[in-house]
Design a protein around this motif. Structure first.
Motif, PDB file in Angstrom:
ATOM      1  N   VAL A  56      -1.312   5.911  10.318  1.00 42.39           N
ATOM      2  CA  VAL A  56       0.414   5.456   9.614  1.00 42.39           C
ATOM      3  C   VAL A  56      -0.560   4.142   8.260  1.00 42.39           C
ATOM      4  N   GLY A  59      -1.418   7.113   5.641  1.00 43.96           N
ATOM      5  CA  GLY A  59      -0.479   7.731   4.903  1.00 43.96           C
ATOM      6  C   GLY A  59       0.340   6.664   3.724  1.00 43.96           C
ATOM      7  N   CYS A  60       0.049   5.234   4.595  1.00 39.63           N
ATOM      8  CA  CYS A  60       1.324   4.348   3.582  1.00 39.63           C
ATOM      9  C   CYS A  60       0.065   4.620   2.190  1.00 39.63           C
ATOM     10  N   THR A  96       3.234  10.890   6.454  1.00 42.79           N
ATOM     11  CA  THR A  96       3.602   9.468   7.422  1.00 42.79           C
ATOM     12  C   THR A  96       4.274   9.051   8.503  1.00 42.79           C
TER      13      THR A  96
END
Length: 113
Positions: A56, A59-60, A96
């Motif tokens: 996560v 992905g951010c 994400t």
């Protein structure tokens, strides 16, 4: 004319359920205890969550990087590259979100075992 078969027995079952419910108050609801974490600051919590689901934050970071590069291309007048980066941003956001859902599912699966 009755729509339900066995009219008298259905009423008898309803009466038995009603009597059983009136026999006493329901037992008190006791919620399951929540996991207790020691007092932790923002940095400690961020590191713990990152260890639990490392995709996560990655992905951010990818989403923000593509977004910033797309904005830079737009300011420079390279509209073709800017449009490509905005499409890549949408794909990065989708990945994400999939990582977030996958992490939640994995955590739920672990807690059931």
């Amino acid at each position: 004319m009755h729509c339900f078969g066995g009219g008298a027995t259905a009423a008898g079952k309803g009466l038995a359920v009603t009597l059983a419910m009136a026999a006493g108050p329901p037992p008190p609801l006791e919620p399951s205890p929540l996991p207790a974490f020691p007092e932790e600051g923002f940095a400690d919590k961020f590191l713990r969550k990152t260890r639990e689901n490392p995709l996560v934050p990655l992905g951010c970071l990818c989403t923000v990087s593509v977004l910033v590069y797309g904005i830079i291309c737009f300011k420079k007048g390279n509209t073709r590259r800017s449009q490509l980066m905005m499409r890549a941003r949408v794909i990065a956001q989708g990945c994400t979100f999939a990582a977030l859902l996958g992490g939640m599912a994995a955590t739920a699966f672990k807690s059931r075992q």
